[in-house]
Design a protein around this motif. Structure first.
Motif, PDB file in Angstrom:
ATOM      1  N   ALA A  50       0.938  -1.174   0.070  1.00  0.00           N
ATOM      2  CA  ALA A  50       0.033  -0.040   0.213  1.00  0.00           C
ATOM      3  C   ALA A  50       0.839   1.183   0.074  1.00  0.00           C
ATOM      4  O   ALA A  50       1.822   1.227  -0.014  1.00  0.00           O
ATOM      5  CB  ALA A  50      -0.852  -0.014   1.156  1.00  0.00           C
ATOM      6  N   ASP A  51       0.221   2.393  -0.102  1.00  0.00           N
ATOM      7  CA  ASP A  51       0.904   3.536   0.047  1.00  0.00           C
ATOM      8  C   ASP A  51       2.084   3.849  -1.116  1.00  0.00           C
ATOM      9  O   ASP A  51       3.266   4.236  -0.644  1.00  0.00           O
ATOM     10  CB  ASP A  51       1.568   3.860   1.495  1.00  0.00           C
ATOM     11  N   LEU A  52       1.738   3.315  -2.258  1.00  0.00           N
ATOM     12  CA  LEU A  52       2.865   3.528  -3.448  1.00  0.00           C
ATOM     13  C   LEU A  52       3.202   4.845  -3.580  1.00  0.00           C
ATOM     14  O   LEU A  52       2.488   5.871  -3.586  1.00  0.00           O
ATOM     15  CB  LEU A  52       2.331   2.905  -4.505  1.00  0.00           C
ATOM     16  N   GLU A  53       4.439   5.204  -3.788  1.00  0.00           N
ATOM     17  CA  GLU A  53       4.927   6.721  -4.011  1.00  0.00           C
ATOM     18  C   GLU A  53       5.583   6.532  -5.600  1.00  0.00           C
ATOM     19  O   GLU A  53       6.654   6.356  -5.634  1.00  0.00           O
ATOM     20  CB  GLU A  53       6.215   7.103  -3.179  1.00  0.00           C
ATOM     21  N   PRO A  54       4.270   6.508  -6.383  1.00  0.00           N
ATOM     22  CA  PRO A  54       4.938   6.539  -7.933  1.00  0.00           C
ATOM     23  C   PRO A  54       5.796   7.279  -8.297  1.00  0.00           C
ATOM     24  O   PRO A  54       5.836   8.593  -7.998  1.00  0.00           O
ATOM     25  CB  PRO A  54       3.440   6.590  -8.606  1.00  0.00           C
ATOM     26  N   MET A  55       6.684   7.086  -9.230  1.00  0.00           N
ATOM     27  CA  MET A  55       7.488   8.204  -9.821  1.00  0.00           C
ATOM     28  C   MET A  55       7.113   8.273 -11.228  1.00  0.00           C
ATOM     29  O   MET A  55       7.037   9.659 -11.506  1.00  0.00           O
ATOM     30  CB  MET A  55       9.168   7.439 -10.048  1.00  0.00           C
ATOM     31  N   ARG A  56       6.963   7.373 -12.317  1.00  0.00           N
ATOM     32  CA  ARG A  56       6.256   7.819 -13.666  1.00  0.00           C
ATOM     33  C   ARG A  56       5.651   6.479 -13.933  1.00  0.00           C
ATOM     34  O   ARG A  56       6.267   5.438 -13.611  1.00  0.00           O
ATOM     35  CB  ARG A  56       7.323   8.421 -14.361  1.00  0.00           C
ATOM     36  N   PRO A  57       4.677   6.700 -14.958  1.00  0.00           N
ATOM     37  CA  PRO A  57       3.961   5.519 -15.463  1.00  0.00           C
ATOM     38  C   PRO A  57       4.934   4.609 -16.469  1.00  0.00           C
ATOM     39  O   PRO A  57       5.816   5.315 -17.002  1.00  0.00           O
ATOM     40  CB  PRO A  57       2.914   5.936 -16.084  1.00  0.00           C
ATOM     41  N   LEU A  58       4.673   3.250 -16.452  1.00  0.00           N
ATOM     42  CA  LEU A  58       5.706   2.453 -17.271  1.00  0.00           C
ATOM     43  C   LEU A  58       4.650   2.087 -18.488  1.00  0.00           C
ATOM     44  O   LEU A  58       3.338   2.005 -18.133  1.00  0.00           O
ATOM     45  CB  LEU A  58       6.138   1.357 -16.538  1.00  0.00           C
ATOM     46  N   PRO A  59       5.401   1.681 -19.568  1.00  0.00           N
ATOM     47  CA  PRO A  59       4.464   1.419 -20.733  1.00  0.00           C
ATOM     48  C   PRO A  59       3.518   0.197 -20.508  1.00  0.00           C
ATOM     49  O   PRO A  59       2.507  -0.090 -21.086  1.00  0.00           O
ATOM     50  CB  PRO A  59       5.327   1.030 -21.969  1.00  0.00           C
ATOM     51  N   VAL A  60       4.140  -0.599 -19.657  1.00  0.00           N
ATOM     52  CA  VAL A  60       3.095  -1.949 -19.369  1.00  0.00           C
ATOM     53  C   VAL A  60       2.214  -1.571 -18.220  1.00  0.00           C
ATOM     54  O   VAL A  60       2.764  -1.368 -16.994  1.00  0.00           O
ATOM     55  CB  VAL A  60       3.964  -3.291 -19.011  1.00  0.00           C
ATOM     56  N   HIS A  61       1.087  -1.679 -18.477  1.00  0.00           N
ATOM     57  CA  HIS A  61       0.070  -0.785 -17.374  1.00  0.00           C
ATOM     58  C   HIS A  61       0.093  -1.456 -15.860  1.00  0.00           C
ATOM     59  O   HIS A  61      -0.389  -1.285 -15.120  1.00  0.00           O
ATOM     60  CB  HIS A  61      -1.218  -0.988 -17.828  1.00  0.00           C
ATOM     61  N   ARG A  62       0.558  -2.954 -15.810  1.00  0.00           N
ATOM     62  CA  ARG A  62       0.371  -3.626 -14.645  1.00  0.00           C
ATOM     63  C   ARG A  62       1.609  -3.465 -13.572  1.00  0.00           C
ATOM     64  O   ARG A  62       1.581  -3.844 -12.854  1.00  0.00           O
ATOM     65  CB  ARG A  62       0.585  -4.975 -14.836  1.00  0.00           C
ATOM     66  N   TRP A  63       2.739  -2.759 -14.304  1.00  0.00           N
ATOM     67  CA  TRP A  63       3.986  -2.380 -13.638  1.00  0.00           C
ATOM     68  C   TRP A  63       3.914  -0.819 -13.116  1.00  0.00           C
ATOM     69  O   TRP A  63       3.483  -0.072 -13.768  1.00  0.00           O
ATOM     70  CB  TRP A  63       5.030  -2.639 -14.347  1.00  0.00           C
ATOM     71  N   VAL A  64       4.355  -0.448 -11.735  1.00  0.00           N
ATOM     72  CA  VAL A  64       4.614   0.836 -11.212  1.00  0.00           C
ATOM     73  C   VAL A  64       5.953   0.612 -10.772  1.00  0.00           C
ATOM     74  O   VAL A  64       6.343  -0.140 -10.164  1.00  0.00           O
ATOM     75  CB  VAL A  64       3.231   0.739 -10.086  1.00  0.00           C
ATOM     76  N   ARG A  65       6.653   1.695 -11.146  1.00  0.00           N
ATOM     77  CA  ARG A  65       8.062   1.991 -10.690  1.00  0.00           C
ATOM     78  C   ARG A  65       7.801   3.185  -9.679  1.00  0.00           C
ATOM     79  O   ARG A  65       7.059   4.016 -10.005  1.00  0.00           O
ATOM     80  CB  ARG A  65       8.973   2.533 -11.613  1.00  0.00           C
ATOM     81  N   CYS A  66       8.402   2.892  -8.332  1.00  0.00           N
ATOM     82  CA  CYS A  66       8.194   3.800  -7.447  1.00  0.00           C
ATOM     83  C   CYS A  66       9.243   3.871  -6.461  1.00  0.00           C
ATOM     84  O   CYS A  66      10.376   3.117  -6.522  1.00  0.00           O
ATOM     85  CB  CYS A  66       6.823   3.309  -6.271  1.00  0.00           C
ATOM     86  N   ARG A  67       9.253   4.971  -5.516  1.00  0.00           N
ATOM     87  CA  ARG A  67      10.184   5.211  -4.706  1.00  0.00           C
ATOM     88  C   ARG A  67      10.020   4.428  -3.313  1.00  0.00           C
ATOM     89  O   ARG A  67      11.151   4.261  -2.771  1.00  0.00           O
ATOM     90  CB  ARG A  67      10.348   6.973  -4.302  1.00  0.00           C
ATOM     91  N   GLY A  68       8.922   4.086  -3.077  1.00  0.00           N
ATOM     92  CA  GLY A  68       8.630   3.614  -1.582  1.00  0.00           C
ATOM     93  C   GLY A  68       7.374   2.728  -1.746  1.00  0.00           C
ATOM     94  O   GLY A  68       6.343   3.272  -2.306  1.00  0.00           O
TER      95      GLY A  68
END
Length: 95
Positions: A50-68
């Motif tokens: 929970a509490d994802l801190e997203p950085m930017r969206p990725l081309p594949v919609h199921r993946w999220v790149r986040c800071r924490g």
């Protein structure tokens, strides 16, 4: 859990035995996937977060790149093998 670029680079150096460029690349971060069966490496550690801190969206919609993120629960690794993953895990362990 939070992303620490220096720790990732140090682990990469230990694994490969080669020095790496210590400059941080802008697209680094923790990768979080919404679907357990998309995990490519097994055994893996799987968590509900929970509490994802997203950085930017990725081309594949199921993946999220986040800071924490906050880990709310660890789930069994065999879930990556689908609904009968516990049996798959048993067969792999036996072989």
């Amino acid at each position: 859990m939070s992303f620490a670029p220096d720790k990732v680079l140090a682990a990469r150096e230990r694994r490969t035995g080669r020095r790496t460029n210590r400059q941080s690349v802008g697209d680094q971060g923790l990768l979080v996937n919404q679907i357990a069966t998309d995990v490519l490496l097994w055994p893996s550690s799987l968590w509900r977060v929970a509490d994802l801190e997203p950085m930017r969206p990725l081309p594949v919609h199921r993946w999220v790149r986040c800071r924490g993120f906050t880990v709310t629960e660890q789930v069994p690794a065999w879930l990556v093998a689908g609904p009968h993953g516990d049996v798959v895990e048993w067969v792999i362990t036996q072989t």
